[in-house]
Design a protein around this motif. Structure first.
Motif, short mmCIF file in Angstrom:
data_model
loop_
_atom_site.label_atom_id
_atom_site.label_comp_id
_atom_site.label_asym_id
_atom_site.label_seq_id
_atom_site.Cartn_x
_atom_site.Cartn_y
_atom_site.Cartn_z
N LEU A 1 0.82 -1.21 0.00
CA LEU A 1 0.00 0.00 0.00
C LEU A 1 0.86 1.26 0.00
O LEU A 1 0.57 2.23 -0.72
CB LEU A 1 -0.93 0.00 1.22
CG LEU A 1 -2.04 -1.06 1.21
CD1 LEU A 1 -2.67 -1.18 2.59
CD2 LEU A 1 -3.10 -0.73 0.17
N ARG A 2 1.91 1.24 0.78
CA ARG A 2 2.81 2.39 0.83
C ARG A 2 3.46 2.62 -0.53
O ARG A 2 3.66 3.76 -0.95
CB ARG A 2 3.88 2.18 1.90
CG ARG A 2 4.81 3.39 2.08
CD ARG A 2 5.91 3.12 3.09
NE ARG A 2 5.33 2.86 4.41
CZ ARG A 2 5.50 1.74 5.09
NH1 ARG A 2 6.21 0.75 4.57
NH2 ARG A 2 4.98 1.60 6.29
N GLY A 3 3.78 1.53 -1.22
CA GLY A 3 4.43 1.65 -2.52
C GLY A 3 3.58 2.40 -3.53
O GLY A 3 4.09 3.26 -4.25
N VAL A 4 2.28 2.09 -3.61
CA VAL A 4 1.43 2.78 -4.59
C VAL A 4 1.08 4.19 -4.11
O VAL A 4 0.94 5.11 -4.92
CB VAL A 4 0.14 1.98 -4.90
CG1 VAL A 4 0.48 0.63 -5.50
CG2 VAL A 4 -0.74 1.81 -3.67
N TRP B 1 -6.87 6.02 -1.40
CA TRP B 1 -7.49 4.80 -0.90
C TRP B 1 -6.48 3.92 -0.18
O TRP B 1 -6.84 3.24 0.81
CB TRP B 1 -8.11 4.00 -2.05
CG TRP B 1 -7.08 3.26 -2.86
CD1 TRP B 1 -6.36 3.73 -3.91
CD2 TRP B 1 -6.61 1.93 -2.62
NE1 TRP B 1 -5.47 2.78 -4.35
CE2 TRP B 1 -5.61 1.66 -3.58
CE3 TRP B 1 -6.93 0.93 -1.69
CZ2 TRP B 1 -4.94 0.44 -3.64
CZ3 TRP B 1 -6.26 -0.28 -1.75
CH2 TRP B 1 -5.27 -0.52 -2.72
N ALA B 2 -5.22 3.92 -0.67
CA ALA B 2 -4.19 3.06 -0.08
C ALA B 2 -3.90 3.50 1.35
O ALA B 2 -3.69 2.66 2.25
CB ALA B 2 -2.92 3.12 -0.93
N GLU B 3 -3.90 4.82 1.58
CA GLU B 3 -3.69 5.32 2.93
C GLU B 3 -4.87 4.94 3.82
O GLU B 3 -4.70 4.59 5.00
CB GLU B 3 -3.52 6.84 2.89
CG GLU B 3 -3.14 7.45 4.23
CD GLU B 3 -2.84 8.93 4.11
OE1 GLU B 3 -2.04 9.44 4.93
OE2 GLU B 3 -3.42 9.59 3.23
N ARG C 1 -6.98 -7.25 -5.38
CA ARG C 1 -6.39 -8.26 -4.49
C ARG C 1 -7.03 -8.14 -3.10
O ARG C 1 -7.38 -9.14 -2.48
CB ARG C 1 -4.88 -8.08 -4.38
CG ARG C 1 -4.19 -9.18 -3.55
CD ARG C 1 -2.76 -8.82 -3.23
NE ARG C 1 -1.98 -8.48 -4.40
CZ ARG C 1 -0.76 -7.93 -4.34
NH1 ARG C 1 -0.23 -7.65 -3.16
NH2 ARG C 1 -0.10 -7.65 -5.45
N PHE C 2 -7.19 -6.91 -2.63
CA PHE C 2 -7.83 -6.71 -1.33
C PHE C 2 -9.30 -7.13 -1.37
O PHE C 2 -9.81 -7.69 -0.40
CB PHE C 2 -7.71 -5.24 -0.91
CG PHE C 2 -6.43 -4.92 -0.21
CD1 PHE C 2 -6.32 -5.06 1.17
CD2 PHE C 2 -5.32 -4.50 -0.92
CE1 PHE C 2 -5.13 -4.76 1.84
CE2 PHE C 2 -4.12 -4.21 -0.27
CZ PHE C 2 -4.04 -4.34 1.11
#
Length: 216
Positions: A49-52, A62-64, A128-129
């Protein structure tokens, strides 16, 4: 074992017939270990998540949100364990799943497929999530399942360090002896035993062994 395919895993005798909880990364070859209950390592997920998010903070909020959801769930399970509880409440689990679903929906909104129906790297991560929700959140419904597999990786680190120093193992027996000793010391440490004490016991009165759990 040279490769990481399902056949290589079986040939290497990795967890044959294991029926416990297997906390792992997303490598597909592990899925064929069908006797185990699978859980996804939270540390790997946070890293993905941090990577994207770091590449496009505004476009991948959204990743955060998802990372925050996982860390919130981790804190809730830790507090439950510290309080002596053996499970989260239904309301707690429902809250986690609602936040999780919201993060997935937000991720899909920010990462629609292109005109050919293909997803970006971030869009693939969103799916994936969505697909593996139960595996990812297993630690919230079974408090015996850890959030990460960091402990397993720490246990393997001395082996990799020894391999790096020596470049190779001279004999298979030497490797087996090293693994046995490391396993003995690691198990003792997890039970709060001092390494020097259990080594002294090993060579005097016999090996230290963990006491079996007493059923109520």
């Amino acid at each position: 074992m040279e490769g990481r395919s399902a056949a290589d895993i079986d040939a290497g005798g990795v967890l044959p017939g294991f029926t416990g909880a297997l906390v792992r990364d997303g490598y597909a070859a592990y899925r064929h270990l069908t006797d185990a209950e699978h859980a996804w390592c939270g540390a790997h997920l946070i890293r993905d998540l941090r990577g994207v998010h770091e590449q496009d903070p505004a476009g991948q909020e959204w990743a955060e949100v998802m990372a925050g959801t996982l860390l919130m769930a981790k804190k809730m399970t830790e507090q439950a364990v510290a309080a002596g509880r053996d499970a989260l409440t239904t309301d707690e689990v429902s809250h986690i799943r609602a936040c999780y679903a919201g993060a997935v929906a937000y991720g899909r909104q920010q990462n629609p497929p292109d005109r050919d129906g293909k997803l970006s790297r971030a869009g693939t991560l969103v799916e994936r999530f969505a697909t593996h929700r139960d595996t990812i959140l297993r630690f919230t419904v079974d408090l015996a399942v850890p959030f990460t597999n960091n402990q397993a990786e720490r246990d393997l680190r001395p082996v990799k360090l020894q391999q790096k120093i020596s470049a190779t193992w001279r004999t298979l027996q030497g490797l087996a002896d090293f693994a046995t000793l490391r396993s003995y010391l690691s198990t003792a440490a997890k039970h709060g035993q001092d390494a020097l004490d259990v080594l002294k016991q090993l060579f005097t009165t016999g090996p230290w062994l963990p006491q079996p759990a007493v059923s109520s």
